[in-house]
Enzyme design. Structure first.
Site, PDB file in Angstrom:
ATOM      1  N   CYS A   1       0.861  -1.183   0.000  1.00 47.29           N
ATOM      2  CA  CYS A   1       0.000   0.000   0.000  1.00 47.29           C
ATOM      3  C   CYS A   1       0.895   1.229   0.000  1.00 47.29           C
ATOM      4  O   CYS A   1       1.724   1.397   0.906  1.00 47.29           O
ATOM      5  CB  CYS A   1      -0.873  -0.029   1.258  1.00 47.29           C
ATOM      6  SG  CYS A   1      -1.816   1.475   1.505  1.00 47.29           S
TER       7      CYS A   1
ATOM      8  N   CYS B   1      -0.814   3.860  -6.343  1.00 43.73           N
ATOM      9  CA  CYS B   1      -1.745   3.238  -5.397  1.00 43.73           C
ATOM     10  C   CYS B   1      -1.894   1.812  -5.889  1.00 43.73           C
ATOM     11  O   CYS B   1      -2.131   1.595  -7.091  1.00 43.73           O
ATOM     12  CB  CYS B   1      -3.095   3.950  -5.413  1.00 43.73           C
ATOM     13  SG  CYS B   1      -4.378   3.034  -4.534  1.00 43.73           S
TER      14      CYS B   1
HETATM   15  N1  DGL Z   1      -4.041   0.535  -1.887  1.00 45.90           N
HETATM   16  C1  DGL Z   1      -3.699   1.680  -1.161  1.00 45.90           C
HETATM   17  C2  DGL Z   1      -2.510   2.416  -1.733  1.00 45.90           C
HETATM   18  O1  DGL Z   1      -1.684   1.821  -2.385  1.00 45.90           O
HETATM   19  C3  DGL Z   1      -4.687   2.582  -0.502  1.00 45.90           C
HETATM   20  C4  DGL Z   1      -6.098   2.710  -0.899  1.00 45.90           C
HETATM   21  C5  DGL Z   1      -6.915   3.455   0.156  1.00 45.90           C
HETATM   22  O2  DGL Z   1      -7.316   2.789   1.117  1.00 45.90           O
HETATM   23  O3  DGL Z   1      -7.082   4.675   0.034  1.00 45.90           O
HETATM   24  O4  DGL Z   1      -2.331   3.579  -1.536  1.00 45.90           O
END
Ligand code: DGL
Length: 266
Positions: free
Chosen positions: A73, A184
């Site tokens: 993430c 993301c």
């Molecule tokens: N998948 C996450 C990222 O790479 C975050 C998504 C979220 O919960 O806002 O930033």
């Protein structure tokens, strides 16, 4: 190479990372944790993430007993990685937005970083741009809606290309952009839709392969890996139990057992 990894994200985004890890390390055991209750991380403050994540990861590691952790993430990695590392006594691998490769690839000298609102306002990202793309024109675009659309897609709901177009349109308003960094982990799950929604020829790049290579290096540094007691790859959802389509999405990415922490309230 065997070993047992805990893969962590706010939702399904980390699946784009697990897919790359599986290609490189098919024998690695993976336990996936999705912090569904606290998503979207991109709308949370630095303080909220730094308060929640180190303790949560500590508890999860006590329960899961992995050899190492992958914070799949960008939002969590760019805000809370130091605190998570301090809380754990095992290696922690984070995600770094692919700004350096984008700077090398961009022919026009203009590229975009598409992440969550949290990620694109982090000093960490400004520093990566200053270090690796000081002479480039870099457009920062944050979107929480795209996170929800990726969740929708993997929960079997239709994804509207017009909605995606609206989210990325500002990137292309000020002139041609040839490369977009998907900062993301949810966004590579929408790659086909993003390509359809963007002007022709735009290239979307992410950090999935780079993380997989980093995992391989970290794994090679272990000298005494204990045999993994878990027989199948599992996904634990820290929130309501998964709708059947979302459950099958995890299964399609190799997580045979999917367990929700709370009864499905919907
Ligand atoms: N998948 C996450 C990222 O790479 C975050 C998504 C979220 O919960 O806002 O930033």
């Amino acid at each position: 190479m065997t070993g047992h990894a805990l893969i962590f994200d706010s939702g399904v985004g980390g699946l784009s990372v697990t897919a790359e890890i599986r290609k490189l390390l098919p024998a690695l055991q993976q336990t996936y944790i999705a912090d569904d209750e606290f998503r979207p991380y991109g709308e949370k403050t630095d303080k909220q993430l730094r308060t929640r994540l180190p303790g949560l990861l500590w508890i999860l590691c006590e329960a899961v007993r992995p050899d190492f952790v992958v914070i799949a993430c960008n939002t969590a990695s760019t805000s809370a990685l130091t605190g998570i590392r301090e809380a754990l006594s095992i290696p922690v691998i984070g995600v770094v937005p692919a700004i350096k490769p984008a700077a090398q690839m961009s022919l026009s000298g203009r590229f975009a970083v598409l992440g969550t609102p949290g990620t694109v306002r982090r000093k960490y990202v400004d520093q990566l741009i200053a270090d690796f793309a000081p002479d480039h024109d870099v457009i920062l675009q944050g979107s929480t809606r795209l996170v929800a659309l990726a969740e929708d897609k993997l929960a079997g709901r239709p994804v509207d290309i017009a909605a995606i177009k609206a989210q990325i349109a500002p990137i292309f308003e000020g002139g041609p952009v040839d490369t977009v960094v998907l900062a993301c982990t949810h966004f590579p799950l929408l790659r086909e839709e993003l390509i359809r929604a963007a002007p022709d020829g735009v290239r979307f790049i992410d950090s999935g392969e780079a993380i997989a290579r980093r995992v391989k290096t970290v794994l090679a540094e272990f000298t005494d890996l204990a045999p993994c007691e878990v027989e199948v790859d599992r996904a634990l959802l820290l929130g309501p139990d998964a709708a059947p389509a979302r459950r099958s999405a995890f299964q399609n990415f190799g997580f045979t057992r999917v367990v929700g922490l709370l009864p499905d309230a919907r």
